[in-house]
Enzyme design. Sequence first.
Site, mmCIF file in Angstrom:
data_model
loop_
_atom_site.group_PDB
_atom_site.id
_atom_site.type_symbol
_atom_site.label_atom_id
_atom_site.label_comp_id
_atom_site.label_asym_id
_atom_site.label_seq_id
_atom_site.Cartn_x
_atom_site.Cartn_y
_atom_site.Cartn_z
ATOM 1 N N ARG A 55 0.869 -1.180 0.000
ATOM 2 C CA ARG A 55 0.000 0.000 0.000
ATOM 3 C C ARG A 55 0.903 1.226 0.000
ATOM 4 O O ARG A 55 2.118 1.119 0.174
ATOM 5 C CB ARG A 55 -1.030 -0.019 1.141
ATOM 6 C CG ARG A 55 -0.624 -0.600 2.452
ATOM 7 C CD ARG A 55 0.475 0.112 3.147
ATOM 8 N NE ARG A 55 0.195 1.526 3.288
ATOM 9 C CZ ARG A 55 1.112 2.450 3.541
ATOM 10 N NH1 ARG A 55 2.394 2.116 3.662
ATOM 11 N NH2 ARG A 55 0.793 3.726 3.654
ATOM 12 N N GLY A 56 0.277 2.394 -0.186
ATOM 13 C CA GLY A 56 1.066 3.613 -0.378
ATOM 14 C C GLY A 56 1.203 3.823 -1.882
ATOM 15 O O GLY A 56 1.573 2.898 -2.618
ATOM 16 N N ALA A 57 0.889 5.048 -2.324
ATOM 17 C CA ALA A 57 0.735 5.280 -3.763
ATOM 18 C C ALA A 57 1.957 4.867 -4.598
ATOM 19 O O ALA A 57 1.822 4.082 -5.554
ATOM 20 C CB ALA A 57 0.375 6.750 -3.996
ATOM 21 N N ARG A 98 -7.131 -0.821 -7.147
ATOM 22 C CA ARG A 98 -7.551 0.251 -6.226
ATOM 23 C C ARG A 98 -7.794 1.510 -7.062
ATOM 24 O O ARG A 98 -7.104 1.715 -8.072
ATOM 25 C CB ARG A 98 -6.503 0.525 -5.126
ATOM 26 C CG ARG A 98 -6.438 -0.561 -4.057
ATOM 27 C CD ARG A 98 -5.542 -0.179 -2.886
ATOM 28 N NE ARG A 98 -6.182 0.736 -1.954
ATOM 29 C CZ ARG A 98 -5.533 1.313 -0.933
ATOM 30 N NH1 ARG A 98 -4.242 1.081 -0.736
ATOM 31 N NH2 ARG A 98 -6.168 2.125 -0.113
ATOM 32 N N GLN A 202 -2.076 2.535 9.823
ATOM 33 C CA GLN A 202 -0.766 2.644 9.159
ATOM 34 C C GLN A 202 0.227 3.414 10.036
ATOM 35 O O GLN A 202 1.433 3.182 9.954
ATOM 36 C CB GLN A 202 -0.917 3.357 7.809
ATOM 37 C CG GLN A 202 -1.623 2.566 6.728
ATOM 38 C CD GLN A 202 -3.107 2.838 6.687
ATOM 39 O OE1 GLN A 202 -3.722 3.213 7.685
ATOM 40 N NE2 GLN A 202 -3.715 2.650 5.526
ATOM 41 N N ASP A 243 -1.835 10.670 -2.476
ATOM 42 C CA ASP A 243 -2.224 9.630 -3.444
ATOM 43 C C ASP A 243 -2.526 10.202 -4.812
ATOM 44 O O ASP A 243 -2.437 9.503 -5.819
ATOM 45 C CB ASP A 243 -3.434 8.860 -2.927
ATOM 46 C CG ASP A 243 -3.024 7.994 -1.757
ATOM 47 O OD1 ASP A 243 -2.951 8.528 -0.632
ATOM 48 O OD2 ASP A 243 -2.700 6.818 -1.992
ATOM 49 N N ASN A 253 -5.248 12.565 0.048
ATOM 50 C CA ASN A 253 -4.400 11.700 0.887
ATOM 51 C C ASN A 253 -5.295 10.962 1.880
ATOM 52 O O ASN A 253 -6.519 11.135 1.899
ATOM 53 C CB ASN A 253 -3.320 12.532 1.607
ATOM 54 C CG ASN A 253 -2.252 11.653 2.253
ATOM 55 O OD1 ASN A 253 -1.732 10.735 1.610
ATOM 56 N ND2 ASN A 253 -1.919 11.904 3.499
ATOM 57 N N LYS A 254 -4.674 10.172 2.715
ATOM 58 C CA LYS A 254 -5.389 9.335 3.682
ATOM 59 C C LYS A 254 -6.438 10.131 4.466
ATOM 60 O O LYS A 254 -6.191 11.267 4.885
ATOM 61 C CB LYS A 254 -4.345 8.716 4.627
ATOM 62 C CG LYS A 254 -4.873 7.836 5.740
ATOM 63 C CD LYS A 254 -5.750 6.701 5.255
ATOM 64 C CE LYS A 254 -5.096 5.840 4.195
ATOM 65 N NZ LYS A 254 -6.029 4.976 3.468
#
Length: 356
Positions: A55-57, A98, A202, A243, A253-254
């Site tokens: 995970r993480g762009a 995703r 996270q 992202d 973003n998150k």
Amino acid sequence: METTKALVAHPDHAVLWHDERLYLLDQRLLPETTAFVACESVQDTAQAITDMVVRGAPAIGVAAAYGVVLAARARVADAGNHWRERIEEDLQRLAAARPTAINLFWAIERMRAFMAPLDHLDPVPALLAEAKRIHAEDLAANQRIGELGAALIASPTAVVTHCNAGALATGGYGTALGVVRSAHAAGKITRVYADETRPWMQGSRLTAWELMESGIPVTLQADGAAASLMAGGEIGWVIVGSDRIAANGDVCNKIGTFGLAILARHFGVKFMVAAPTSTIDLSVASGADIPIEERAAAEVLACGGKRLAPQAAEARNPVFDVTPAALVDAIVTERGVIERPDGEKIARLMEGECDS
Ligand code: MRU
């Protein structure tokens, strides 16, 4: 699972090509368990992205590039020189993994464009070399982002970060945590306050592990604790990743990042977004056009695998939000820094000109 030196759990080992396979450090299990998932096919890779193994762009983009290599290998084995006609469905399968991080689509598009002129029977070595380039370029971009972001921090301060935008979320070094690494090495970071980042945690599972492995002082806090912390005056910067950044400078973003940006502006704390240019999507005019992933309500209704909410309770689970460009003090990319971002500055950056 075989263990080799390459397959040692380390924040820089989120995505590894080893022994003709793609290995992904299973981020669902960290920090309690360090294990790698071996992806032998594009289907394995897409599933691993959907399931948050990786995970993480930027890390998703790097993994997808290797996924294209796995797809090509299987298509050449099945269909010989007709591989090209068959691979498109694999690229679409990957792209459906995703919806929000643009780096996924960016990497697939770059691999698609790279394969277009390949006319030889076996495209795999050339595609693997391109995937490795994407990986190496992301690491180099993050190191540059680290230097540029650290230079913005004038004097030693504590910072807040949200989610994990570290080595684990990228090809290595990290974006927001790359800035933290470089600034810490320069004596400019006294402490990192990491939001725990419900519901996937996270912050508490990944950022705390990554910073502790690197010897950088980190304190976890509940997501709701940021306001009282900022009110105390100890925080100089909020530093986050992204992202997807829209053409007008809005930052996705998150979930929870938007709230932090509002708090930062209220308390006079600076707000920095660290991201490679592969995160900028000029095809979306503003953040309102960015698709926001909604994950299962069960992720919110439970914590650590234990159901907390009443059985009939409902929950919403948007996993990203959009911070308007007006709340952002600086976007730091490998091509340079944009202060007070807007559409014109983003366009200039992407054309190769920049403030710094
Ligand atoms: O759902 P995740 O864990 O993939 O979300 C990750 C983030 O929101 C990160 O902040 C973002 O991808 C930047 S990573 C350098």
